[in-house]
Design an enzyme around this catalytic site. Structure first.
Site, PDB file in Angstrom:
ATOM      1  N   SER A  16     -11.781 112.579 -20.408  1.00  0.00           N
ATOM      2  CA  SER A  16     -13.156 112.211 -20.089  1.00  0.00           C
ATOM      3  C   SER A  16     -14.044 112.367 -21.333  1.00  0.00           C
ATOM      4  CB  SER A  16     -13.655 113.055 -18.910  1.00  0.00           C
ATOM      5  OG  SER A  16     -14.844 112.537 -18.374  1.00  0.00           O
ATOM      6  N   ASP A  59     -12.168 103.629 -11.912  1.00  0.00           N
ATOM      7  CA  ASP A  59     -12.911 104.495 -12.827  1.00  0.00           C
ATOM      8  C   ASP A  59     -13.872 103.626 -13.636  1.00  0.00           C
ATOM      9  OD1 ASP A  59     -13.803 106.379 -14.650  1.00  0.00           O
ATOM     10  OD2 ASP A  59     -11.867 106.707 -15.604  1.00  0.00           O
ATOM     11  N   HIS A  68     -11.015 108.623 -11.654  1.00  0.00           N
ATOM     12  CA  HIS A  68     -11.440 109.602 -12.649  1.00  0.00           C
ATOM     13  C   HIS A  68     -11.174 111.013 -12.128  1.00  0.00           C
ATOM     14  CE1 HIS A  68     -13.595 110.256 -16.436  1.00  0.00           C
ATOM     15  NE2 HIS A  68     -13.999 111.377 -15.882  1.00  0.00           N
TER      16      HIS A  68
END
Length: 361
Positions: A172, A314, A344
């Site tokens: 991320s 995502d 995600h």
């Protein structure tokens, strides 16, 4: 890099895990955090940190675990107890959390998931505990990660690590930090070249929040589009009222728009990934430290071999696909692992599920 293609998990089980994960981390954690913040009881970031720090640390009898300091930056060493005759591989890991939450305790278990195909007896893992915003404003997080990486590259042999086998890795916003660190190192002559970078559903650009994946997954938890922008604004200590400006793309001058178009064009995204059915504000958003995808060609061309993991559900999916295209255009070898059923945060589930692996399609 090699990654075996596997069949997807059973559909029912997949959706069950997805719903449980979404409810637990979106509704409970974020919802409660925002509610308590509005009441003035506890700030949102404080509650989220407390929740993540409550995750039990990794316990593995096969490992020696030590807390270290790399030039004032805290890191944790995971070293196999098994002896080896040669030098090992070294991996520096940068956790996600938009620079405001997340910790070594959070990352210590699932940071090993993308390395599951490696022989763990040959790998030393160093999750980095960089300082967090807002107490330490952006870009402190990048500088801590870069400092820790340079220190380790210069002292790798002290830990029995081959300086030519050092990898940086992150998930991320930790993927953002990973990409930015790799770019910052390309012209340095005082450290060895990185062996590779591993980017796990990374955030890589803040120029266009209307790419196909942002439209397709605008309301898909755990990272909905508006929430992504709010977290970014808070990380940069900007007014969150600017969300609509970012969504409309009004933060980009025409000159910059023309420059970035060749890198951000939806034409660069494979067909199957497309919709299956205030310039001052912009400056920090468009710098490579925050948007590594927008780095200049002469830096991109010198980056190491790269592994990128993306998830279908995502908003950041297309960031990874576009970065893959830029890297390959400059002759960089890239391995893409795309999770057709992923979202995600998938790697967190993989780490806590039997086998600790995930399917790539």
């Amino acid at each position: 890099f090699k990654h075996e293609v596997k069949d997807s998990h059973n559909g029912i089980q997949r959706h069950k895990l997805y719903i449980e994960f979404s409810l637990k981390y979106t509704c409970r954690d974020n919802g409660n955090a925002i509610f308590l913040d509005k009441l003035g009881i506890m700030s949102e970031v404080s509650l989220l940190r407390a929740i993540m720090d409550g995750i039990p640390p990794l316990k593995d009898k096969r490992l020696i675990i030590k807390d270290l300091i790399f030039e004032k930056v805290k890191v944790r060493l995971y070293q196999p107890k098994t002896s080896t005759t040669g030098q090992r591989r070294g991996v520096l890991y940068f956790h996600g959390g938009v620079g405001r939450f997340g910790s070594i305790r959070k990352s210590c278990k699932y940071s090993r998931a993308p390395l599951s195909r490696y022989d763990h007896t040959e790998t030393l893992l160093f999750p980095c505990r960089y300082r967090l915003a807002p107490e330490f404003p952006y870009p402190t997080q990048f500088h801590d990660c870069l400092t820790a990486t340079i220190h380790f590259m210069k002292t790798a042999q002290d830990y029995g690590v081959d300086p030519a086998r050092i990898i940086v890795c992150g998930d991320s916003s930790g993927g953002t930090l990973t990409a930015a660190v790799a770019q910052a190192l390309v012209n340095r002559k005082d450290v060895p070249k990185l062996r590779a970078q591993i980017l796990i559903y990374p955030f890589l650009q803040a120029a266009d929040f209307n790419l196909p994946s942002y439209q397709q997954n605008a309301k898909i938890p755990v990272l909905i589009r508006e929430r992504t922008l709010i977290l970014g604004l808070k990380y940069l200590n900007k007014d969150i009222s600017a969300v609509n400006i970012l969504l409309k793309g009004s933060h980009i001058s025409e000159e910059r728009r023309q420059k970035y178009q060749k890198w951000l064009s939806a034409d660069n995204i494979p067909h199957e990934f497309k919709m299956r059915e205030i310039y001052k504000l912009a400056k920090p958003f468009l710098e490579p430290l925050f948007s590594p995808l927008l780095c200049e060609d002469n830096v991109i061309a010198q980056l190491p071999e790269t592994f990128i993991l993306t998830c279908e559900y995502d908003v950041l999916r297309d960031d990874g696909l576009l970065y893959k295209k830029r890297l390959e255009d400059h002759g960089i070898k890239v391995t893409l692992c795309h999770l057709e059923e992923g979202f995600h945060g998938t790697i967190f589930l993989a780490a806590y599920s039997p086998g600790g692996s995930f399917p790539c399609v």
